[in-house]
Design a protein around this motif. Structure first.
Motif, short mmCIF file in Angstrom:
data_model
loop_
_atom_site.label_atom_id
_atom_site.label_comp_id
_atom_site.label_asym_id
_atom_site.label_seq_id
_atom_site.Cartn_x
_atom_site.Cartn_y
_atom_site.Cartn_z
N GLU A 102 0.88 -1.11 0.24
CA GLU A 102 -0.13 0.11 -0.11
C GLU A 102 0.95 1.12 -0.04
O GLU A 102 1.91 1.26 0.47
CB GLU A 102 -0.90 0.00 1.04
N TYR A 286 17.90 1.60 2.18
CA TYR A 286 17.85 1.71 3.75
C TYR A 286 18.33 0.56 4.46
O TYR A 286 18.98 0.55 5.56
CB TYR A 286 16.76 2.51 4.50
N ARG B 272 5.62 6.62 -0.32
CA ARG B 272 5.26 6.35 0.93
C ARG B 272 6.01 7.12 1.84
O ARG B 272 6.64 6.79 2.74
CB ARG B 272 5.53 4.87 1.25
N TYR B 453 15.37 3.43 11.06
CA TYR B 453 15.49 2.41 10.06
C TYR B 453 13.91 1.93 9.68
O TYR B 453 13.29 2.07 8.72
CB TYR B 453 16.46 1.41 9.80
N ARG B 454 13.32 1.57 10.90
CA ARG B 454 11.99 0.94 10.57
C ARG B 454 11.13 1.81 10.08
O ARG B 454 10.20 1.85 9.30
CB ARG B 454 11.51 0.11 11.80
N MET B 456 11.70 4.70 8.53
CA MET B 456 11.78 5.28 7.25
C MET B 456 11.64 4.22 6.35
O MET B 456 11.12 4.53 5.00
CB MET B 456 13.17 5.89 7.17
N ALA B 457 12.08 3.05 6.48
CA ALA B 457 12.15 2.18 5.48
C ALA B 457 10.57 1.10 5.57
O ALA B 457 10.20 1.09 4.16
CB ALA B 457 13.36 1.14 5.52
N ILE B 458 10.53 0.71 6.59
CA ILE B 458 9.55 -0.32 6.50
C ILE B 458 8.11 0.51 6.51
O ILE B 458 7.13 0.13 5.68
CB ILE B 458 9.62 -1.05 7.87
N ALA B 459 8.03 1.67 7.39
CA ALA B 459 7.09 2.50 7.40
C ALA B 459 5.74 2.11 7.14
O ALA B 459 4.86 2.36 6.07
CB ALA B 459 7.32 3.48 6.12
N LYS B 460 5.27 1.30 8.05
CA LYS B 460 3.83 0.69 7.71
C LYS B 460 2.71 1.56 7.92
O LYS B 460 2.94 2.74 8.47
CB LYS B 460 3.66 -0.47 8.92
N TYR B 461 1.73 1.40 7.27
CA TYR B 461 0.67 2.65 7.23
C TYR B 461 0.51 2.97 8.45
O TYR B 461 0.26 4.17 8.97
CB TYR B 461 -0.72 1.80 6.61
N ARG B 464 3.07 5.31 9.70
CA ARG B 464 3.19 6.53 9.04
C ARG B 464 2.07 7.61 9.51
O ARG B 464 2.35 9.07 9.31
CB ARG B 464 3.18 6.46 7.31
#
Lengths: 1255, 465
Positions: A102, A286, B272, B453-454, B456-461, B464
């Motif tokens: 998403e 990253y 994202r 890192y999590r 900025m990179a993984i950034a789950k909904y 965010r």
């Protein structure tokens, strides 16, 4: 920090006082210093936007064609009006430690709803006025639609009148009934008069709206018409994929980019062409993944790169070859990396033995090499070559390749090659299990002591001159005698090809990386690509080192920037070699990631079987688009060169003197590639004649009759007189497509020869150009071949403007359908947000109306007929083992009739009840149960599914489909597609794997076990995107929630690739491959259009024009031609056709930003406005793909007519090696293998024109 | 201390692909109507470039934002408010249509209705203002992807400033040549400033800041169309609706935010890269912070205003000031607070305008300039990667002019954190132990670097927004 100062105030004390006084009468809350106004509660002022936001419902849908996104969208509806759309965000999670899918979507999709009520919306059926008038008059007079159509299309004056009006306005409204009647009459007339193979349909990219694609294709196939391909036609097909992997294309989902620890983007501008996926590329950085881009311009994706390798356009293979040189030297020869060598021994053809032969006599004589001992690489050694003389050799032995056991030095015939795939003897042995044998990679020092190694000189073709002419490299390989044959390995040949020297070998070798003169060193490539040698070496090292450290997690995203060249297959093979050598293929996070339009139709079995109407009759007529249009638009008459000019100096003459049209005719004759129409006669008549011959006892079978008749000349191939009126395509139905505004390379030839209307072709036929010997030349080229061009669309395009009939199509927000992609592993639905407005109808409805009318007219004119269908030798069927050794043997040259299914196409009789087309269209036919559905040689038994569908969908009563499951609505057809596919029906996936296990002899079914009960329904896909099930329909695995990467099943389960050796191929030993000098990975420069077509040489010529490479990359503001007319996209860009230029080129012709310019060459002219930008390299212009002639295109100065589309300046160029068939992975399947409609080698002259334009 | 809550946004420019989806979804939802054809509450600019409207950053011309009086007080750059009050009938300094663009459409109808003629029908451009045929010479995004930059790049106010400041031979000007090319994208919405100069400019008091969440709105009933706000806003994010005669601006999608949905531009951002969340700030100190004497200190001053929602004193004050507990929770989970204040990688746009903007940006990394370099700036080697910050194509000074009022040291610090994150995570991705020296070198712990890192990179909904 403010403590030291007095409390600051605003302005001065006086004004503060004044303001305070001024606000005495107003009530609002403000900050103490009067700076800020705060308010809360009862905010009357907020109502406006709150109202604006309110809506009645939100509906899930997506956008239906030509985009890989397959993004699920929310469509907002208020008061029955579609208002806007935003992306869905409810994709199933890919796991806690990864980014998610998403949201998916891009600005183009977000602008879609503009079309719904836009002034370019097609609201009603339209017919060209002149045609409609004539039709109405004839129809009234003659009383029969077919008779009326006959009269109009056979009267030269009437024909001319409506054909020459094409594209010039004058469309008038008609009723659906009348429009459909004309279309049905045209089809009935064509079938009756000329044959069903003169009926054609084109609709690309099924994955993006499977039902819409399926229903129309099904209609065309039921009547015996021809569907032309798109993947190869678009030049999106990387021919290297079938060549190397034996597969159409299979690629990782974008979520797997996240697994890569070194990521190159090579000719692929991900932010523009894979917009919803680009975030994975940004995000994986990253994790410490290095990102490298290769592109001639400072492309959008370069912004994300750690390094940019600015290789000049079209020279990428030179860079790849040099990287391969570094890699082979440092990681194979100087230091052997076990991870790499173990991999290539098991999964590639590198250890396989190749015979060394003397060079062609003619070459030897001409080069003075007659006395030399130098040899050339020949065919793969096979088990048949090892048989004792006189022994009975089973046929399949010619398909079993051989390697040497490193321990014993003895030849071994390992499992898994093509010889094990179909023969009974191969049951359970079609696998990559080496059973303890460790293959020798090289003939030198690897293997049993005491074997005699002969170091021999080999001659290798090279194409290092910018004009493309070939030369010969002399290098050496170690060789041994096996079974009386002098052989070496593919690996040894590779080192010779790449110029990686080893001690004691003859020949001339590079002196080092800095040897500028020796192909394929880093310094050599620097001269060609402009990429510094140091950078080439560094990136090659990093790439391989990363793979060694990460066990194959180096990935290369590859794109149209390198694929769509004439020699794109060669470039791809040079790059794929880097990945295979470093053990990256078949890994999560590693390998190739080719993203050029392929859009995976994940529920493939259901879609392809229903689309081809395999439930009612087989085989379907499918056609390679490129050769179809090349011949039927008469671009072949304007070809400037013969196939010789592409040959290697070492060629053995298979293509000598051949015009490209000859190679197409020959390819069709030998059963390699299809060609339609088939014969100079109506195939309905041929079927009757064949039956008569069989009945009379003069032929053993209809096929034997055809073979005999073709031999004695009583029957001819249509291609041999392709311009004769009886061999013209007569009707063309376009839906979900914009052929004339988008993909038609050589657009102006389409207008002139196919449609018979005005055009901008600038050149004339060159009387000195070679003419074909096998295709009849008419002094006057036909203009206006097509009787009927019918299109269905929701917006006005170049195609609708040219169409005789335009039908108003429902948009993607107005119907039910299904979507999937290769970019993500989900299937999701289209759902109508509103009913089709005005008189619009879905494609589904359209084809049912057409089928009904056709069936009705057929009662008088056609009835039940037999149709003789000719199809080539197909990949993934036993037909691909028809022509051992890849020898181009033309039956015609033997003086004997050909053998159907061996040396010529397969001929089969199909019964067609033309009165029952609509009934068959609406039901699942009986062949589904009796034969099952076969994909990639795995047959899915669907009896249970048919029964279930009958219960779910209900059955039809009466007629041809009596008692059969109904697929008479778009929802029911969607249900059927999902039910008949392994990816969406776990029971079929498991059954397919079990079937495959029998052949492979390795465990596979566990990949889908546990999913037997999982059956994805259409309702499921409407509520949210649904993840698919691992199925043998594809080569990768999603089992256990892993990300999809291609070929992981092959690598992990030892299931062979669908190739000759069963492994990935570096070496291709087919006669035509060898003659073109492309048996091994190689660099071939872009075509020299000056040499081949007499176009001006590149560069400024001192006058106010400059000749440049004319590249057509994809645009940020459109998906093909869609959205390029969308007001939102136009407002965010330059508002019309553009030509991106470098300041240097612009300066050389005094062009400033936004000046009008014209791009022209012999093919036509494009008028646009210049965008002058420093991100463009000198010598190249970008005319973004699919800029149509509908928006802000003035008249051209060059011709005085409306400027063209981007493809007005291109033309078709067919590469003969793409026509190979009947030989293992080099065999035809629709959209799998075929000549590419490449267009990147074009050059164009750019002129500044008068700035006052007229329309 | 007066605790107030402020909705804020962070955009990670390092992830922005410049696709303009945000612009389109925003426009479709809010401004695709008569009077607002040229209005883009959200737009995306290619930098270097002139922006939208053209050269809006040139405050010498446009007079937006605040300035300091000699006595150190804040004053609207367009003039004191009395001066403005007295001059409301005069035409304020504001961009004209030509500085935006003349919106147009096409004669699409002709494609369907053209009578039979002698050539293809074509849809000509028509002005949406005059209805006449027009020639397109500018658009909402004319210089996208450096289009025209060889002729117009120097008109970017930052380029102009940087090049003007080059005095020595050894210093390099920003050049528009292929070999030196750099670019990045800057998506912009209203900044929903803590110290909004639009609001201060409005003679009608129609512009207000919502007490509960700090969203700045124009009251459509109260607005009298004086257009002083357009002058006052240095970001030129207030537009004049030429049909209604009212000012309109980005609403931070309050009808969505109020029901727990992210703004349209955020939720539809396929890169994202947008984060939404709550800041707590001390309203009493805003004016003082905005009046910080040295422009280079404004970033720190702005950061200083942001209150730590974990701080007991802040919690108590917030309770006193009526901030509900669930809002306090939101403040503690706020990704924008984490990026701006905790990790200090997000920076305000043009702090020197002194409006205390509440949309923050993580500056972008970029490719290395020198492809000839043989020693390589490999992500694998963190020391080399750190060294490479100076060798990146985007000049640090350019970013400094955008985000730190010229403080290149701050920019370098942020970029080093991003580089450190990549270097540290490379080991982790390859299954090796992370090297604690890497986070240490940028003043972070392993845990905080990993958390960053999590985010900025993984950034789950859910992370965010």
């Amino acid at each position: 920090m403010t403590a030291a100062r007095p409390t600051p105030a605003l302005d001065g004390p006086a004004s503060a006082a004044l303001l305070r006084a001024g606000r005495f009468f107003t009530r609002w809350e403000e900050s103490d210093d009067g700076r800020a106004v705060y308010r809360s509660g009862g905010r009357a002022g907020d109502v406006f936007y709150r109202d604006r936001w309110s809506h009645d419902k939100v509906v899930r849908s997506t956008h239906g064609v030509n985009c890989t996104g397959s993004c699920s969208w929310k469509v907002y509806v208020k008061d029955g009006i579609i208002t806007w759309e935003t992306q869905q965000t409810d994709y199933p999670s890919v796991g806690p430690d990864r980014p998610e899918y998403e949201p998916r979507g891009c600005p183009r999709g977000a602008a879609f709803s503009w079309y719904t009520y836009s002034p370019t919306r097609v609201r009603y059926p339209y017919v060209r006025g002149v045609l409609l008038e004539m039709y109405r008059e004839a129809r009234t007079r003659l009383g029969d639609p077919v008779a009326a159509w006959h009269e109009i299309t056979t009267d030269p004056d009437k024909r001319r009148r409506y054909q020459s009006a094409r594209g010039k306005g004058g469309l008038v409204r008609a009723s659906w009934g009348e429009a459909v009647e004309i279309a049905a009459a045209a089809h009935v007339h064509t079938i009756k008069e000329y044959g069903p193979d003169r009926v054609a349909g084109f609709s690309p990219i099924p994955a993006m709206s499977m039902v819409s694609h399926c229903v129309g294709t099904r209609f065309i196939q039921l009547i015996g018409g021809v569907m032309t391909s798109f993947y190869d036609w678009y030049a999106d097909l990387p021919v290297a994929s079938p060549q190397v992997f034996g597969d159409q294309t299979d690629v990782p989902e974008s979520g797997d980019w996240w697994d890569a620890t070194y990521l190159m983007m090579w000719g692929s501008n991900v932010p523009v062409t894979r917009t919803p996926d680009a975030h994975w590329m940004a995000e994986v950085r990253y994790r410490g993944t290095k990102v490298v881009t290769v592109s001639p311009d400072y492309a959008d994706n370069t912004k994300f790169a750690d390094e940019w390798m600015p290789a000049q356009a079209g020279t990428d293979a030179a860079l790849a070859m040099a990287m391969g040189h570094v890699l082979l030297k440092e990681f194979f020869v100087d230091r052997e990396v076990d991870f790499f060598t173990d991999y290539v021994r098991t999964y590639s053809d590198l250890p396989f033995l190749v015979r060394l032969d003397p060079p062609d006599k003619a070459y030897a004589a001409a080069s003075g090499d007659a006395g030399s001992a130098a040899l050339v690489a020949g065919k793969f050694l096979t088990a048949a070559d090892l048989a004792d003389s006189g022994a009975v050799v089973p046929d399949e032995d010619a398909w079993k390749t051989v390697l040497l056991d490193r321990a014993t030095g003895e030849p071994v015939v390992p499992n898994g090659s093509m010889g094990f795939r179909y023969a009974d003897s191969g049951k359970g042995r079609w696998n990559l299990d080496l059973e303890g044998v460790r293959p020798a990679l090289t003939m030198a020092g690897d293997g049993a002591e005491g074997a005699t190694v002969e170091n021999v000189e080999v001659l290798l073709p090279a194409f290092v001159e910018p004009d493309g002419t070939g030369s010969v490299l002399r290098r050496g390989v170690p060789a041994r005698r096996v079974g009386g044959h002098l052989v070496t390995t593919v690996y040894d040949l590779m080192l010779a090809q790449y110029g990686v020297s080893r001690q004691g070998l003859p020949g001339s070798w590079p002196n080092g990386y800095d040897d500028v003169t020796a192909p394929y060193t880093p310094a050599w490539q620097a001269e060609i690509t402009g990429v510094p040698a140091e950078q080439c070496i560094r990136v090659a090292r990093e790439f391989a080192t990363n793979s060694e450290q990460s066990q194959g997690r180096s990935m290369i995203i590859m794109g149209a920037g390198i694929c769509q060249w004439f020699h794109g297959d060669a470039t791809y093979r040079a790059i794929l070699s880097l990945l295979v050598l470093t053990g990256c293929m078949g890994r999560n996070g590693g390998g190739w990631a080719h993203y050029v339009g392929q859009e995976k139709c994940r529920p493939i079995t259901g879609w392809i079987s229903l689309a081809n109407a395999l439930d009612w009759g087989r085989p379907p007529r499918t056609m390679t688009g490129t050769s179809y249009w090349y011949m039927h638009t008469d671009q072949w008459r304007n070809d400037g060169y013969s196939a010789d000019s592409l040959n290697s100096p070492l060629a053995r003459g298979h293509l000598a003197g051949k015009h490209t049209a000859d190679t197409i005719a020959q390819s069709a004759r030998m059963g390699w590639m299809p060609f339609y129409p088939q014969f100079g006669a109506n195939p309905l008549q041929v079927a009757e004649d064949a039956q008569a011959a069989v009945d009379a006892g003069t032929a053993a079978s209809p096929a034997a009759y055809v073979a005999g008749a073709l031999h004695d000349g009583s029957l001819t191939s249509a291609i041999e007189d392709v311009d004769a009126p009886e061999n013209w395509p007569r009707t063309l139905v376009l839906w979900r497509s914009n052929l004339m505004g988008s993909s038609a390379k050589g657009n102006e030839y389409f207008l002139r020869n196919l449609l018979g209307t005005h055009h901008n072709v600038m050149g004339s036929e060159n009387p000195n150009a070679p003419r074909p010997s096998e295709v009849k030349w008419h002094d006057e080229a036909p203009e206006g071949k097509l009787d009927l061009l019918l299109s269905a669309d929701f917006r006005m395009t170049s195609t609708t403007l040219l169409s005789d009939i335009v039908l108003p199509a429902a948009t993607w927000y107005e119907k039910h359908d299904l979507s999937s992609t290769d970019m993500h592993p989900f299937v999701h639905a289209f759902t109508p947000a509103i009913d089709p407005p005005w008189e619009a109808k879905s494609d589904f409805e359209l084809f049912h109306l057409l089928a009904e009318k056709l069936s009705e007219l057929a009662r008088t004119h056609l009835g039940v007929r037999k149709d003789l269908v000719s199809v080539p030798l197909m990949h993934d069927t036993p037909g691909e083992t028809a022509q051992p050794g890849g020898r181009a043997v033309d039956w015609r040259a033997t003086g004997q009739p050909g053998t159907p299914g061996r040396t010529m196409p397969v001929f089969q009789v199909v019964e067609r009840d033309y009165t029952a087309i609509s009934e068959k269209l609406a039901t699942v036919g009986p062949l589904a149960d009796s034969l099952g559905f076969t994909v990639k040689n795995v047959t899915y038994r669907v009896e249970e599914e048919v029964a279930r569908l009958a219960a779910t969908n209900g059955v039809m009563l009466g007629g041809a489909g009596d008692g059969r499951p109904a697929i008479d609505t778009d929802e029911k057809m969607a249900e059927a597609i999902l039910t008949f596919s392994g990816t969406t029906n776990g029971r079929l996936a498991v059954q397919g794997f079990r079937t495959l296990e029998e052949r492979v002899g390795k465990k596979l079914a566990d990949l889908a076990e546990g999913s037997e009960e999982k059956h994805v329904t259409f309702a499921d896909t409407q509520s949210a995107p649904v993840a698919v099930i691992t199925s043998p329909e594809w080569s990768g695995s999603e089992t256990g929630g892993r990300r999809y990467a291609p070929f992981t099943v092959n690598i992990e389960r030892l299931k062979p690739f669908h190739t000759l050796t069963g492994r990935m191929h570096f070496y291709l030993d087919h006669d035509w491959m060898q003659d073109l000098g492309e048996a091994l990975p190689i660099y071939r420069p872009p075509l020299d259009m000056h040499r081949l077509f007499g176009e001006p040489k590149l560069g400024p010529d001192g006058s106010k024009q400059v000749t440049v490479r004319y590249l057509t990359p994809h645009s940020k503001w459109s998906i093909h031609s869609e959205y390029q007319d969308n007001l939102l996209m136009l407002s965010l860009s330059r508002g019309g056709p553009t030509v991106w230029m470098s300041p240097q080129d612009a300066g050389s012709i005094d062009v400033l930003d936004n000046d009008w310019v014209e791009c022209l060459n012999t093919n036509g002219v494009l008028v646009g406005r210049a965008i002058v930008s420093p991100r463009m390299p000198e010598g190249v212009v970008y005319v973004h793909h699919a800029q149509e002639r509908t928006i802000d295109v003035p008249k051209s100065e060059a011709t005085g007519r409306r400027g063209g589309i981007h493809n007005s300046v291109t033309r078709l160029l067919v590469k003969p090696t793409h026509l190979i068939g009947g030989y293992a992975q080099l065999s035809y399947t629709f959209n799998y293998l075929g000549p590419t409609g490449n267009q990147r080698d074009m050059v164009s002259t750019v002129r500044k024109r008068a700035q006052e334009v007229t329309y | 201390m007066r605790v107030m809550a402020q909705m804020g946004m962070v955009m990670n420019l390092d992830k922005c692909i410049g696709c303009h989806t945000c612009s389109v979804t925003c426009k479709q939802a809010w401004t695709n109507r008569a009077g607002t054809e040229y209005v883009w509450f959200n737009n995306v600019e290619t930098r270097p470039g002139q922006g939208y409207p053209r050269r809006y950053e040139d405050q010498e011309t446009w007079k937006g934002g605040w300035t300091l009086t000699r006595r150190g007080s804040l004053k609207l750059k367009a003039g004191g408010r009395v001066q403005k009050l007295l001059g409301i009938f005069a035409s304020p300094v504001q961009p004209q249509l030509a500085d935006y663009y003349e919106p147009w459409t096409y004669d699409y109808q002709t494609l369907i209705e053209a009578p039979l003629g002698d050539d293809f029908p074509v849809a000509r451009p028509k002005s949406l203002i005059t209805g006449e045929n027009t020639k397109i010479t500018w658009s909402a995004n004319w210089d996208d992807n450096l289009g025209g930059a060889s002729e117009m790049g120097h008109l970017d106010p930052i380029v102009a400033k940087l090049n003007a400041s080059v005095r020595r031979e050894s210093e390099e000007k920003v050049r528009f040549e292929l070999e030196k090319t750099f670019m990045f994208y800057l998506p912009r919405i209203c900044e929903h400033c803590l110290n909004p100069s639009c609001m201060a400019s409005c003679p009608s008091g129609a512009i207000y800041k919502r007490e509960e969440d700090g969203i700045v709105l124009v009251d459509q009933d109260r607005c009298r169309g004086w257009r002083q706000c357009i002058t006052g806003c240095p970001y030129k994010k207030i537009y004049f609706n030429h049909k209604s005669g009212k000012a309109e601006k980005c609403t931070f999608c309050y009808p969505r935010v109020e029901v727990g949905l992210p703004t349209v531009c955020s939720e539809t951002c396929v890169g994202r890269l947008r984060y939404l969340g709550l800041f707590l700030y001390d309203a009493d100190r805003v004016t003082a912070a905005a009046a910080t004497p040295q422009e280079g200190d404004l970033y720190e001053a702005q950061l200083d205003l942001l209150l730590d929602p974990e701080d007991p004193e802040v919690v108590a004050a917030a309770r006193r000031d009526g901030i509900p507990d669930d809002w306090m929770d939101a403040a503690r989970r706020s990704p924008v607070y984490a990026l701006a204040k905790t990790y200090r990688v997000a920076l305000p746009l043009h702090p020197e305008y002194r409006t205390m903007p509440m949309v923050w940006y993580v500056p972008p990394l970029s490719p290395i300039v020198d492809v000839l370099s043989s020693q390589g700036h490999d992500a694998e080697d963190r020391t080399v990667l750190f060294g490479a910050i100076d060798a990146l194509r985007i000049p640090v000074d350019y970013l400094a002019e955008l985000f730190t009022a010229g403080r290149s040291d701050i920019i370098t610090g942020v970029l080093q954190k991003l580089a450190a994150m990549r270097a540290y995570m490379r080991d982790v991705s390859l299954g090796r132990d992370g090297d604690p020296a890497i986070p240490e070198a940028v003043g972070m712990s392993e845990e905080s670097l990993y958390e960053m890192y999590r985010l900025m990179a993984i950034a789950k909904y859910a992370d965010r927004y």
